[in-house]
Scaffold this motif. Structure first.
Motif, PDB file in Angstrom:
ATOM      1  N   VAL A  80       0.865  -1.186   0.000  1.00 14.14           N
ATOM      2  CA  VAL A  80       0.000   0.000   0.000  1.00 14.14           C
ATOM      3  C   VAL A  80       0.897   1.231   0.000  1.00 14.14           C
ATOM      4  CG1 VAL A  80      -1.818   1.282   1.186  1.00 14.14           C
ATOM      5  CG2 VAL A  80      -1.800  -1.229   1.253  1.00 14.14           C
ATOM      6  N   GLY A  81       0.911   1.994  -1.101  1.00 14.43           N
ATOM      7  CA  GLY A  81       1.697   3.218  -1.199  1.00 14.43           C
ATOM      8  C   GLY A  81       0.896   4.415  -0.739  1.00 14.43           C
ATOM      9  N   ARG A  82       1.571   5.544  -0.481  1.00 16.95           N
ATOM     10  CA  ARG A  82       0.879   6.726   0.027  1.00 16.95           C
ATOM     11  C   ARG A  82       1.602   7.983  -0.412  1.00 16.95           C
ATOM     12  NH1 ARG A  82      -2.166   8.598   4.869  1.00 16.95           N
ATOM     13  NH2 ARG A  82      -2.571  10.756   4.289  1.00 16.95           N
ATOM     14  N   THR A  83       0.856   8.961  -0.900  1.00 15.62           N
ATOM     15  CA  THR A  83       1.377  10.310  -1.088  1.00 15.62           C
ATOM     16  C   THR A  83       0.579  11.250  -0.196  1.00 15.62           C
ATOM     17  OG1 THR A  83      -0.106  10.966  -2.911  1.00 15.62           O
ATOM     18  CG2 THR A  83       1.918   9.775  -3.500  1.00 15.62           C
ATOM     19  N   PHE A  84       1.155  12.413   0.104  1.00 13.29           N
ATOM     20  CA  PHE A  84       0.559  13.303   1.088  1.00 13.29           C
ATOM     21  C   PHE A  84       0.154  14.640   0.457  1.00 13.29           C
ATOM     22  CE2 PHE A  84       2.991  10.229   3.399  1.00 13.29           C
ATOM     23  CZ  PHE A  84       2.232   9.975   4.532  1.00 13.29           C
ATOM     24  N   GLN A  85      -0.709  15.355   1.187  1.00 14.90           N
ATOM     25  CA  GLN A  85      -1.210  16.636   0.680  1.00 14.90           C
ATOM     26  C   GLN A  85      -0.071  17.618   0.455  1.00 14.90           C
ATOM     27  OE1 GLN A  85      -4.500  18.155   2.899  1.00 14.90           O
ATOM     28  NE2 GLN A  85      -4.454  20.149   1.933  1.00 14.90           N
ATOM     29  N   VAL A  86       0.882  17.651   1.367  1.00 11.36           N
ATOM     30  CA  VAL A  86       2.055  18.515   1.224  1.00 11.36           C
ATOM     31  C   VAL A  86       3.240  17.625   0.887  1.00 11.36           C
ATOM     32  CG1 VAL A  86       3.570  20.173   2.337  1.00 11.36           C
ATOM     33  CG2 VAL A  86       1.120  20.168   2.878  1.00 11.36           C
ATOM     34  N   ALA A  87       3.716  17.729  -0.344  1.00 13.76           N
ATOM     35  CA  ALA A  87       4.823  16.881  -0.796  1.00 13.76           C
ATOM     36  C   ALA A  87       6.121  17.351  -0.152  1.00 13.76           C
ATOM     37  CB  ALA A  87       4.946  16.929  -2.312  1.00 13.76           C
ATOM     38  N   LEU A 155       5.608  10.830  -6.251  1.00 14.13           N
ATOM     39  CA  LEU A 155       4.944   9.707  -6.905  1.00 14.13           C
ATOM     40  C   LEU A 155       5.937   8.587  -7.189  1.00 14.13           C
ATOM     41  CD1 LEU A 155       2.515   8.370  -8.239  1.00 14.13           C
ATOM     42  CD2 LEU A 155       2.980   9.734 -10.299  1.00 14.13           C
ATOM     43  N   ALA A 156       7.121   8.932  -7.682  1.00 20.41           N
ATOM     44  CA  ALA A 156       8.150   7.917  -7.928  1.00 20.41           C
ATOM     45  C   ALA A 156       8.517   7.195  -6.638  1.00 20.41           C
ATOM     46  CB  ALA A 156       9.390   8.558  -8.550  1.00 20.41           C
ATOM     47  N   ILE A 157       8.611   7.938  -5.543  1.00 18.04           N
ATOM     48  CA  ILE A 157       8.922   7.339  -4.238  1.00 18.04           C
ATOM     49  C   ILE A 157       7.799   6.398  -3.813  1.00 18.04           C
ATOM     50  CG2 ILE A 157       9.158   7.886  -1.779  1.00 18.04           C
ATOM     51  CD1 ILE A 157      10.657  10.455  -2.677  1.00 18.04           C
ATOM     52  N   ALA A 158       6.554   6.818  -4.046  1.00 15.04           N
ATOM     53  CA  ALA A 158       5.412   5.982  -3.677  1.00 15.04           C
ATOM     54  C   ALA A 158       5.368   4.689  -4.477  1.00 15.04           C
ATOM     55  CB  ALA A 158       4.116   6.759  -3.879  1.00 15.04           C
ATOM     56  N   LEU A 159       5.946   4.703  -5.685  1.00 15.74           N
ATOM     57  CA  LEU A 159       5.956   3.510  -6.533  1.00 15.74           C
ATOM     58  C   LEU A 159       7.125   2.579  -6.225  1.00 15.74           C
ATOM     59  CD1 LEU A 159       5.092   5.157  -9.977  1.00 15.74           C
ATOM     60  CD2 LEU A 159       3.549   3.824  -8.528  1.00 15.74           C
ATOM     61  N   ALA A 160       8.008   3.004  -5.319  1.00 14.79           N
ATOM     62  CA  ALA A 160       9.237   2.252  -5.060  1.00 14.79           C
ATOM     63  C   ALA A 160       8.984   0.885  -4.446  1.00 14.79           C
ATOM     64  CB  ALA A 160      10.175   3.063  -4.162  1.00 14.79           C
ATOM     65  N   ASN A 161       7.850   0.717  -3.744  1.00 15.47           N
ATOM     66  CA  ASN A 161       7.562  -0.587  -3.139  1.00 15.47           C
ATOM     67  C   ASN A 161       6.619  -1.414  -4.004  1.00 15.47           C
ATOM     68  OD1 ASN A 161       5.241   0.991  -2.570  1.00 15.47           O
ATOM     69  ND2 ASN A 161       4.742  -0.259  -0.785  1.00 15.47           N
ATOM     70  N   ASP A 162       6.513  -1.034  -5.304  1.00 20.18           N
ATOM     71  CA  ASP A 162       5.620  -1.744  -6.239  1.00 20.18           C
ATOM     72  C   ASP A 162       4.226  -1.916  -5.646  1.00 20.18           C
ATOM     73  OD1 ASP A 162       7.492  -2.131  -8.338  1.00 20.18           O
ATOM     74  OD2 ASP A 162       8.394  -3.776  -7.228  1.00 20.18           O
ATOM     75  N   PRO A 163       3.574  -0.811  -5.282  1.00 19.37           N
ATOM     76  CA  PRO A 163       2.279  -0.927  -4.599  1.00 19.37           C
ATOM     77  C   PRO A 163       1.197  -1.492  -5.515  1.00 19.37           C
ATOM     78  CG  PRO A 163       2.649   1.345  -5.268  1.00 19.37           C
ATOM     79  CD  PRO A 163       3.933   0.596  -5.542  1.00 19.37           C
ATOM     80  N   ARG A 164       0.289  -2.207  -4.903  1.00 21.58           N
ATOM     81  CA  ARG A 164      -0.905  -2.662  -5.613  1.00 21.58           C
ATOM     82  C   ARG A 164      -2.095  -1.773  -5.276  1.00 21.58           C
ATOM     83  NH1 ARG A 164       1.897  -6.455  -3.517  1.00 21.58           N
ATOM     84  NH2 ARG A 164       0.494  -6.975  -1.786  1.00 21.58           N
ATOM     85  N   LEU A 165      -1.942  -0.969  -4.227  1.00 20.25           N
ATOM     86  CA  LEU A 165      -2.919   0.050  -3.851  1.00 20.25           C
ATOM     87  C   LEU A 165      -2.161   1.322  -3.532  1.00 20.25           C
ATOM     88  CD1 LEU A 165      -5.782   1.045  -2.991  1.00 20.25           C
ATOM     89  CD2 LEU A 165      -5.246   0.173  -0.697  1.00 20.25           C
ATOM     90  N   LEU A 166      -2.618   2.442  -4.107  1.00 18.15           N
ATOM     91  CA  LEU A 166      -1.979   3.733  -3.867  1.00 18.15           C
ATOM     92  C   LEU A 166      -2.994   4.688  -3.257  1.00 18.15           C
ATOM     93  CD1 LEU A 166       0.575   5.457  -4.223  1.00 18.15           C
ATOM     94  CD2 LEU A 166      -0.205   6.002  -6.542  1.00 18.15           C
ATOM     95  N   LEU A 167      -2.659   5.246  -2.091  1.00 16.73           N
ATOM     96  CA  LEU A 167      -3.490   6.236  -1.419  1.00 16.73           C
ATOM     97  C   LEU A 167      -2.894   7.607  -1.682  1.00 16.73           C
ATOM     98  CD1 LEU A 167      -3.811   4.430   2.052  1.00 16.73           C
ATOM     99  CD2 LEU A 167      -5.380   4.269   0.099  1.00 16.73           C
ATOM    100  N   MET A 168      -3.688   8.511  -2.251  1.00 17.02           N
ATOM    101  CA  MET A 168      -3.184   9.833  -2.604  1.00 17.02           C
ATOM    102  C   MET A 168      -4.081  10.901  -1.970  1.00 17.02           C
ATOM    103  SD  MET A 168      -2.209   9.206  -6.645  1.00 17.02           S
ATOM    104  CE  MET A 168      -0.983  10.522  -6.641  1.00 17.02           C
ATOM    105  N   ASP A 169      -3.523  11.612  -0.993  1.00 12.86           N
ATOM    106  CA  ASP A 169      -4.267  12.641  -0.278  1.00 12.86           C
ATOM    107  C   ASP A 169      -3.992  13.995  -0.916  1.00 12.86           C
ATOM    108  OD1 ASP A 169      -5.776  13.972   1.563  1.00 12.86           O
ATOM    109  OD2 ASP A 169      -4.425  13.673   3.249  1.00 12.86           O
ATOM    110  N   GLU A 170      -4.998  14.542  -1.601  1.00  9.72           N
ATOM    111  CA  GLU A 170      -4.883  15.823  -2.293  1.00  9.72           C
ATOM    112  C   GLU A 170      -3.648  15.860  -3.198  1.00  9.72           C
ATOM    113  OE1 GLU A 170      -7.202  17.908  -2.190  1.00  9.72           O
ATOM    114  OE2 GLU A 170      -8.310  17.538  -0.347  1.00  9.72           O
ATOM    115  N   PRO A 171      -3.547  14.969  -4.176  1.00  9.36           N
ATOM    116  CA  PRO A 171      -2.328  14.891  -4.987  1.00  9.36           C
ATOM    117  C   PRO A 171      -1.996  16.148  -5.769  1.00  9.36           C
ATOM    118  CG  PRO A 171      -4.097  13.594  -5.971  1.00  9.36           C
ATOM    119  CD  PRO A 171      -4.551  13.983  -4.597  1.00  9.36           C
TER     120      PRO A 171
END
Length: 256
Positions: A80-87, A155-171
């Motif tokens: 499960v990957g995650r990006t945050f509202q404030v990058a 986004l590249a960092i969030a993909l580093a663990n080969d996520p099958r689910l990505l959570l993006m808070d206010e991308p």
């Protein structure tokens, strides 16, 4: 087949029920938007799924594994990957080194950092940067990047663990309109290519209605609508939430 299943999820702060008995599923490869006014419970819901907040009640399941009660790092390792509202990135590192650090963490190699981090996983990091259109900036210090480019690095960092689910808070928070559409189009392409499921919150209604496969709407901690763009636009409860103050979806985006 559902990647993520949320069942009767609830969270209260004092006497305020921020999330109240919410249930929904995300199907494999689905691009699902979660919208709602300020205080609707979007961030609280996100933070419970990610393990940053403990749920008062309810269950969270991902690919048959129970996430409820797990720590964020444990959830991340399950895909499960995650990006945050404030990058944010490490400004003292180059672009590629930021991605390399995520790859090092995913591989459990932090104990090997007596060697320079730059010697680990550089080619894989460059591949990820290529996917988000940032390979040409690989050796630039991250502090020199424009904010929209920082979002791409995140986004590249969030993909580093080969996520099958990505959570993006206010991308797209803090981005210009053109940048917003470019970033979400990029995410949507990667979703299709990789078969990733995505749950995202978003203020910009033009982004939501242009790109989401499905939309769920929260208001005062409850889920009030679930459907495609046309059905959500026409839903009486949603119209009341957004139009009750004279707003339309075009200008409600600033507070959704």
């Amino acid at each position: 087949m559902s990647d993520l299943s949320i069942r009767s999820l609830s969270k209260a702060f004092g006497g305020v029920r921020a999330v109240n008995e919410i249930s929904f599923d995300i199907k494999r490869g689905e691009f699902l938007a979660m919208i709602g006014p300020n205080g609707a419970g979007k961030s609280t819901c996100f933070n419970m799924i990610n393990g940053q907040l403990a749920a008062d009640s309810g269950e969270i399941w991902f690919e048959g594994k129970r996430l409820t009660g797990l720590k964020p790092r444990e959830i991340w390792r399950l895909g499960v990957g995650r990006t945050f509202q404030v990058a944010a990135t490490f400004g003292s590192m180059t672009v590629v080194e930021n991605v390399q650090m995520a790859l090092i963490s995913h591989a459990g190699e932090s104990y090997r950092l007596w060697r320079p981090a730059a010697s680990f996983h550089r080619e894989r990091a460059l591949e990820l940067l290529d996917q988000v259109g940032m390979r040409a900036h690989a050796d630039r210090p991250s502090r020199e990047l424009a904010y929209g480019d920082v979002k791409r690095i995140e986004l590249a960092i969030a993909l580093a663990n080969d996520p099958r689910l990505l959570l993006m808070d206010e991308p797209t928070a803090g981005m210009a309109p053109g940048e917003r559409n470019d970033l979400i189009a990029l995410v949507k392409r990667l979703v299709i290519e990789r078969g990733i499921s995505v749950l995202f919150t978003e203020h910009s209604m033009d982004v939501v209605f242009a790109f989401a496969d499905r939309i769920i709407v929260l208001a005062r901690g409850r889920l009030i609508a679930d459907g495609d763009a046309n059905s959500v636009r026409a839903d009486p409860k949603v119209r009341e939430v957004y139009f009750g103050t004279g707003k339309t979806f075009a200008n409600a985006g600033a507070e959704a």
